[in-house]
Design a protein around this motif. Structure first.
Motif: not given
Length: 328
Positions: A275-288
């Protein structure tokens, strides 16, 4: 007798867990926590491989896979994918055990299973490749087999593939090609393995990737971003270092991070580091991220403007959708 043969098959086919130790491989050891996380991933891969080696039909491995730690279960399914692919290849008559695994509970880990088949591709002569892949018919996901091949080569032949930056002129699989694109997916697997090679140290990793020819870096960073997101082994400050060092390849990094998150969402084994990595690298939550990735899945006949296959269409669509989402 059947049980004795299954146990013997497991002993013969399954590599030693010492093969996954960072020290044995000569990989960097950043700290005890990262070392344990990376080595546990390798141990779970071998646990899944062993279950596949010992099982009769594919479903017999599923009960054992279900008992393994949830956070690492995807690695075990990757190992099972390799194990069943090896058995499909060397069986005296045609068998489709890997496809049977995907048709069962493995459907939730389908990406990992396809990657695991790539390990088998790396271990067996080319004459066996058709036997282990002909039942894996998804023309988009089949490219993930080459990701697994690249990971294996960088993990076990590190000096050649990482230090000396070896690449094949024309990769011979899949037969339908295009061969030049195959090398790109192999590079994504090499980048993923480099996260393990450099012990989850983002500075060492980025220094190594930046030493490669510029034309290869986007795929290497993408593979690394997938490992950063799925396997973890770093804290938030280190994750920001990785983001800064890979900034010139932000679309590819975002896509790969979202893809890793999708694999975990689909399998129901999300972790805080994902969740942390997806938020920082992709700008979204895992579900998004999962909604974006699954919604962008292409028709197998689609091609990019450069004539690259549907797998690359998928990657480009994901990157574009994430750019829109982060700008909103």
């Amino acid at each position: 007798m059947t049980g004795m043969w299954a146990a013997s098959r497991r002993r013969i086919l399954t590599p030693s867990t010492s093969q996954t130790k960072l020290k044995r491989r000569g990989f960097h050891e950043k700290n005890p926590e990262a070392k344990e996380q990376l080595e546990t991933a390798g141990a779970m891969f071998l646990a899944g491989y062993a279950l596949a080696a010992q099982a009769g039909p594919a479903w017999e491995a599923e009960s054992g896979l279900a008992t393994l730690p949830r956070d690492y279960r995807g690695f075990a399914y990757e190992g099972a994918g390799m194990g069943f692919a090896v058995r499909d290849a060397i069986a005296p008559r045609r068998r489709h055990m890997t496809a049977d695994l995907i048709d069962g509970r493995g459907a939730d880990h389908v990406y990992m299973i396809y990657v695991g088949v790539g390990w088998a591709l790396a271990r067996l002569p080319r004459a066996f490749w058709g036997r282990m892949t002909d039942s894996l018919t998804d023309p988009v996901l089949r490219w993930l087999i080459l990701d697994g091949y690249g990971f294996h080569q960088a993990y076990f032949h590190t000096d050649k593939y990482v230090n000396r930056q070896f690449t094949r002129a024309d990769f011979p699989w899949p037969q339908a090609g295009p061969a030049a694109y195959a090398n790109r997916v192999v590079d994504q697997g090499i980048g993923r393995a480099m996260w393990f090679v450099h012990g989850a140290d983002p500075q060492r990793l980025a220094d190594a990737i930046d030493s490669f020819p510029q034309t290869r870096r986007a795929d290497l960073y993408a593979g690394s971003a997938l490992a950063v997101t799925y396997a973890g082994g770093l804290d938030e400050s280190e994750l920001r270092v990785f983001k800064q060092r890979s900034r010139h390849y932000a679309p590819q990094v975002a896509q790969a991070s979202a893809f890793a998150a999708t694999a975990r969402v689909r399998a129901g084994n999300q972790t805080p580091h994902t969740a942390l990595a997806t938020g920082l690298l992709a700008g979204v939550t895992p579900d998004e991220a999962a909604r974006v990735c699954l919604g962008a899945f292409p028709d197998p006949s689609e091609r990019t403007a450069a004539g690259e296959p549907a797998f690359e269409v998928w990657r480009e669509r994901i990157a574009a959708a994430l750019a829109v989402a982060s700008a909103a």
